[in-house]
Motif scaffolding. Structure first.
Motif, PDB file in Angstrom:
ATOM      1  N   THR A 134       0.722  -1.075   0.203  1.00  0.00           N
ATOM      2  CA  THR A 134      -0.021  -0.033   0.115  1.00  0.00           C
ATOM      3  C   THR A 134       0.804   1.213   0.160  1.00  0.00           C
ATOM      4  N   ILE A 137      -7.855  -5.904  -9.726  1.00  0.00           N
ATOM      5  CA  ILE A 137      -7.983  -4.830  -8.967  1.00  0.00           C
ATOM      6  C   ILE A 137      -8.895  -5.265  -7.753  1.00  0.00           C
ATOM      7  N   GLY A 195      -6.695  -7.434  -5.478  1.00  0.00           N
ATOM      8  CA  GLY A 195      -5.612  -6.928  -4.956  1.00  0.00           C
ATOM      9  C   GLY A 195      -5.883  -6.058  -3.893  1.00  0.00           C
ATOM     10  N   GLN A 196      -7.070  -5.232  -4.102  1.00  0.00           N
ATOM     11  CA  GLN A 196      -7.472  -4.248  -3.067  1.00  0.00           C
ATOM     12  C   GLN A 196      -7.792  -4.965  -1.749  1.00  0.00           C
ATOM     13  N   THR A 224      -4.502  -6.199  -0.122  1.00  0.00           N
ATOM     14  CA  THR A 224      -3.328  -5.277   0.450  1.00  0.00           C
ATOM     15  C   THR A 224      -3.969  -4.190   1.579  1.00  0.00           C
ATOM     16  N   ILE A 247      -4.594  -1.974 -14.160  1.00  0.00           N
ATOM     17  CA  ILE A 247      -4.501  -2.690 -12.966  1.00  0.00           C
ATOM     18  C   ILE A 247      -3.604  -2.220 -11.594  1.00  0.00           C
ATOM     19  N   ILE A 293      -4.474  -0.708  -7.623  1.00  0.00           N
ATOM     20  CA  ILE A 293      -4.420  -1.607  -6.369  1.00  0.00           C
ATOM     21  C   ILE A 293      -4.241  -0.973  -5.121  1.00  0.00           C
ATOM     22  N   THR A 343      -5.113   1.246  -2.224  1.00  0.00           N
ATOM     23  CA  THR A 343      -6.509   1.840  -1.727  1.00  0.00           C
ATOM     24  C   THR A 343      -6.688   2.519  -0.352  1.00  0.00           C
ATOM     25  N   ALA A 364     -14.614  -1.922  -5.295  1.00  0.00           N
ATOM     26  CA  ALA A 364     -13.629  -1.982  -6.284  1.00  0.00           C
ATOM     27  C   ALA A 364     -14.289  -2.383  -7.554  1.00  0.00           C
ATOM     28  N   HIS A 402     -14.549  -0.020 -10.840  1.00  0.00           N
ATOM     29  CA  HIS A 402     -13.549  -0.349 -11.975  1.00  0.00           C
ATOM     30  C   HIS A 402     -14.233  -1.071 -13.281  1.00  0.00           C
TER      31      HIS A 402
END
Lengths: 310, 279
Positions: A35, B85, B88-89, B92, B147, B151, B153, B205, B209
């Motif tokens: 992040t 995405i 990934g969001q 993370t 992408i 990611i 966010t 997300a 997206h």
């Protein structure tokens, strides 16, 4: 930290505690890395780059040339950019007012006693446009508002009204862009208002009706002050997103006819990716950001006089 | 800003007016009219796609849209971009949110404030440098260009931090007494409990997206890298206004996944959209 402190007396000897602590730090670094690095690379670095770029002339092909405040002077003198900013601000004033009025009106009406299923049907219906893409919605609207065969003109014909050049006249195009935008976005403000209204204690209304307040009176003297914090949040969010309008005018009119539906973000797009004037595009972006920050700040300042916190 | 608010149905009239009863009836009528205006265009779209004028109901418009553009590729690109995405969001944001909620370190509040602060910056300001950065990374005109920058966010991280703060802290104590490493504590105690929060991040997300137009318009050039909204807009441009039903069939197809999210994830979406505002 908390864990080690609590676990200390019985379970953990000082050594294990230190090991846990180090493992925790390692975890923190590893977990934050995607992040934090991602934001540094794709948000913070671009902000700095954009601020610098605004003082250069650069077409990506030749090397950048420092031009001081020229880009800002340029955009001040460029009639298209000026018109785009004026359009954007007028659009925001009209669209946001409509969006909030419709949303609040419907949210208040939904407070009426009705079967739960019906209430949840209405809530879902008003929320539905939010899940669609603005580009698709604008495509559909471009057919609905087509001058020759669009359903809207067909219906106007039924009731004897004349054919309107919706997308080919300035006034028509502006009206359609506003209508399409409000149609898709009022649901978000509506959701906020439904939440805000749910938090108003019943007793306040009961006390008001005992004092003999009628419907309209109750709305202006009780409901509005009670949900003023929600109105503030809803208007701040609505204004921030309306200032960035792009998809609807791009798909519906490409900014035309003339420059009548050209918006600030459209000229950023145009300058950067059509005219390859990246410095100028950055400068316009910075002006737009300053307007966003200014509008938000002004709202919070004004709100001190109008917003009532329980 | 003062907001000009008018209530459509209720005009200030005296309580004894015979119109009072009518007004009570007016409220559901106004709501129904608004619902009709909201859903009408959607129904009309589906109608035109399923029944191109004079041909009766059928799937010919859907066959046409597959013949005119590579719909399979557009759908695949959109699924790939949106899916990666979203995943990934979720991952993370859960990791970063967990650290911000549960692990203390110096500068934590400042770092969190910086992450939140990035939400204030409009996309249009960063898009030019992001475009150049993507070019510099050799990712210009690829799906990765869409992408990768999407990611990290800030909002997802905020949401997950709130979520982890809402979970009881003594679970971690119990786990660490049992000798679990910090990673084990996260992976086997907290992560499973955080799945509802991650679902909200994923649904948000996806919704954003799947529908986005501005970034794909800028970051992709070749049609083979277009996502659905971009592909449909360029299809309309290529076909002119004549084959409305073909384009609308494409619009209907692009709505279906969003519709699924609406049916199955509406709560998550509503909670996510209003998170941190009404509580």
């Amino acid at each position: 930290m908390v864990t080690t402190d609590l676990a200390a007396p019985k379970a953990a000897a000082p050594q294990t505690r230190r090991r846990t602590h180090r493992a925790e730090r390692l975890l923190a670094v590893a977990f934050l890395a995607p992040t934090v690095i991602g934001m540094a690379l794709f948000v913070l670095l671009p902000i700095v780059a954009s601020l610098l770029l605004a003082f250069f002339r650069w077409d990506i092909i030749t090397s950048p040339e420092f031009v001081g405040f020229d880009n800002f002077v340029d955009i001040g003198a460029d009639p298209t950019v000026r018109v785009a900013f004026i359009n954007t601000i007028l659009f925001v004033v009209i669209a946001v007012t409509l969006q909030l009025a419709v949303a609040l009106g419907l949210a208040v009406l939904l407070e009426t006693k009705m079967p739960r299923l019906l209430a949840s049907f209405f809530r879902s219906a008003f929320f539905f446009p939010l899940i669609l893409s603005a580009a698709s919605v604008s495509l559909v609207a471009s057919y609905l508002f087509n001058q020759d065969f669009g359903l809207v003109n067909v219906i106007l014909g039924w009731v004897g009204l004349p054919n309107v050049p919706w997308l080919t006249s300035s006034a028509g195009a502006v009206t359609v862009v506003i209508a399409v935008y409000v149609w898709q976005n009022f649901g978000f403000s509506f959701l906020l208002f439904v939440g805000g209204l749910a938090n108003v204690p019943r007793e306040v209304y009961e006390a008001a009706s005992m004092d003999g307040a009628s419907g309209w009176h109750r709305f202006t003297r009780v409901t509005l002050p009670m949900i003023s914090p929600t109105i503030l949040v809803a208007s701040v969010m609505a204004i921030i997103s309306a200032l960035q309008i792009f998809d609807q005018p791009y798909v519906l009119t490409r900014g035309g006819p003339g420059d009548s539906t050209r918006t600030a973000v459209m000229v950023i797009f145009q300058s950067a990716f059509r005219e390859l004037e990246f410095g100028k595009a950055s400068a316009i972006g910075i002006v737009l950001t300053l307007i966003i920050i200014g509008a938000t700040y002004a709202q919070f300042r004004l709100s001190r006089r109008f917003v009532f916190y329980q | 800003m003062t907001v000009d608010v008018r209530l459509p149905a209720a005009a200030p009239r005296s309580a004894t007016s015979p119109l009072v009863r009518l007004r009570g009836l007016g409220r559901p009528v106004v709501l129904a009219a608004a619902a009709f205006l909201t859903l009408g265009p959607v129904v009309w779209t589906a109608w035109v796609a399923l029944a191109p004028s004079g041909e009766g109901f059928g799937l010919s418009a859907f066959r046409d849209v597959f013949a005119q553009v590579d719909m399979v590729l557009l759908v695949w690109n959109s699924v790939l971009v949106t899916g990666l995405i979203a995943v990934g969001q979720m991952v993370t944001a859960a990791m970063a949110g967990y650290v911000f909620a549960r692990i203390e370190f110096r500068g934590r509040e400042l770092l969190f404030a910086v992450v939140l602060g990035t939400m204030m910056v409009p996309l249009q300001v960063t898009i030019v440098p992001v475009f150049m950065l993507i070019r510099g990374m050799g990712l210009a005109d690829t799906l990765m260009a869409l992408i990768l920058p999407a990611i990290p966010t800030a909002f997802g991280t905020f949401l997950m931090r709130q979520f982890f703060l809402g979970l009881p802290g003594d679970l971690a104590d119990a786990a660490s007494i049992d000798g679990a490493s910090p990673f084990r504590t996260f992976a086997s105690v907290y992560a499973p409990l955080a799945l509802p929060g991650m679902a909200i991040v994923g649904v948000l997300a996806f919704n954003y997206h799947w529908n986005e137009f501005f970034r794909p318009l800028i970051l992709t050039v070749s049609e083979e890298n277009f996502t659905l909204p971009l592909g449909l807009v360029s299809l309309q441009g290529n076909l002119g206004t004549g084959s409305m039903s073909t384009v609308l069939a494409g619009v209907v197809l692009s709505m279906l996944p969003a519709l699924a999210v609406f049916v199955f994830g509406q709560r998550s979406l509503r909670e996510g959209l209003t998170a941190g505002i009404n509580k």
